[in-house]
Design a protein around this motif. Sequence first.
Motif, PDB file in Angstrom:
ATOM      1  N   GLU A 164       2.470   4.157   3.479  1.00  0.00           N
ATOM      2  CA  GLU A 164       2.613   4.095   4.587  1.00  0.00           C
ATOM      3  C   GLU A 164       4.301   3.614   4.886  1.00  0.00           C
ATOM      4  OE1 GLU A 164       1.538   1.728   8.953  1.00  0.00           O
ATOM      5  OE2 GLU A 164       0.493   1.411   7.083  1.00  0.00           O
ATOM      6  N   TYR A 165       5.016   4.508   5.661  1.00  0.00           N
ATOM      7  CA  TYR A 165       6.414   4.585   5.815  1.00  0.00           C
ATOM      8  C   TYR A 165       7.101   4.582   7.298  1.00  0.00           C
ATOM      9  CZ  TYR A 165       6.858   9.414   6.012  1.00  0.00           C
ATOM     10  OH  TYR A 165       6.934  10.934   6.294  1.00  0.00           O
ATOM     11  N   HIS A 166       8.110   3.978   7.700  1.00  0.00           N
ATOM     12  CA  HIS A 166       8.436   3.813   8.777  1.00  0.00           C
ATOM     13  C   HIS A 166      10.006   4.234   8.983  1.00  0.00           C
ATOM     14  CE1 HIS A 166       4.661   1.749  10.273  1.00  0.00           C
ATOM     15  NE2 HIS A 166       4.996   0.956   9.438  1.00  0.00           N
ATOM     16  N   ALA A 221       9.027   1.262   3.368  1.00  0.00           N
ATOM     17  CA  ALA A 221       7.617   1.646   2.881  1.00  0.00           C
ATOM     18  C   ALA A 221       7.252   0.307   2.250  1.00  0.00           C
ATOM     19  CB  ALA A 221       7.413   2.937   1.981  1.00  0.00           C
ATOM     20  N   GLU A 239       5.519  -2.261   3.292  1.00  0.00           N
ATOM     21  CA  GLU A 239       5.765  -3.502   3.996  1.00  0.00           C
ATOM     22  C   GLU A 239       7.234  -3.785   3.250  1.00  0.00           C
ATOM     23  OE1 GLU A 239       2.413  -5.953   2.758  1.00  0.00           O
ATOM     24  OE2 GLU A 239       1.317  -5.196   4.019  1.00  0.00           O
TER      25      GLU A 239
END
Length: 291
Positions: free
Chosen positions: A223-225, A9, A11
Amino acid sequence: MDKIIRATAAEGSIKMAVITARDTVERAREIHGCSPTASAALGRTLCAASLLGESMKEENASLTIRINGGGPIGSVVAVSDCEGYVRGYVENPGVHLPLRADGKLNVGGAIGRDGTLTVSRDIGLKEPYIGSTALVSGEIAEDLTAYLLSSEQVPSACALGVLVDTDRSIKAAGGFLVQLMPGADEKLIDQLEENIFLMDQLTTVLDEDGTDAVFAQVLKGMEYHIVAEAPVGYRCPCSRDRVEEALATLEESDLNEMIDSGETIRVSCEFCGTDYAFSPEELLALRQKEK
């Protein structure tokens, strides 16, 4: 299916891993006959070991967490391989304490605070890397957080939980580990702390909503991936051949004493409870083989 899910998260400034391990902890409870308090202590330690072990990159690496705080439960040990598969035991699995004032299992009271949490990483070198820190609370998650900051200089937030059902079976188990990368913005720390403070009880989230909800609550507003997912479970690599190898390392006088007793020798694995029996004739053959 038990698994570890990893995400990044902000970046890449934040790394987070979530483990769900109900079946793993239930298997441990069945093997060792754990009380609810012991199930929680062992289950939390297994989850912690799995989270750290699965992140190791070296092939055939292993990681061991050992906790002893001087409490009635004695030592708690968990071992993970580099895939996150674990095994473990608690010295006194029958110990059970009254619930705390807030209605939760008294893991800290069972483990105690007068002792250490020790992490050993074996990556195939001559000697394993061993780090240790004094226990903070005996509740394990706080102790692991203190260890990571003190011994590995990694600012982290950790939560571990085991929900025991009325029949003593495991209803939910798991945890999360959030780590800040070097140079992370101070605002991220404040936001994470607030999110974790406001989140629902971990085992309730895991039981009712699953791992997605853990990520959503801890990383709220970020924002997380998801970057990786791996199955985990309870796995013991013991075998009759390994026990034979261990017996072969005994002093010849000790082996002779076993043979002369005329009795079958039984060796039980402390991790999975498997019983291995060796007759005097088999021990004699083993002694002759080693000569």
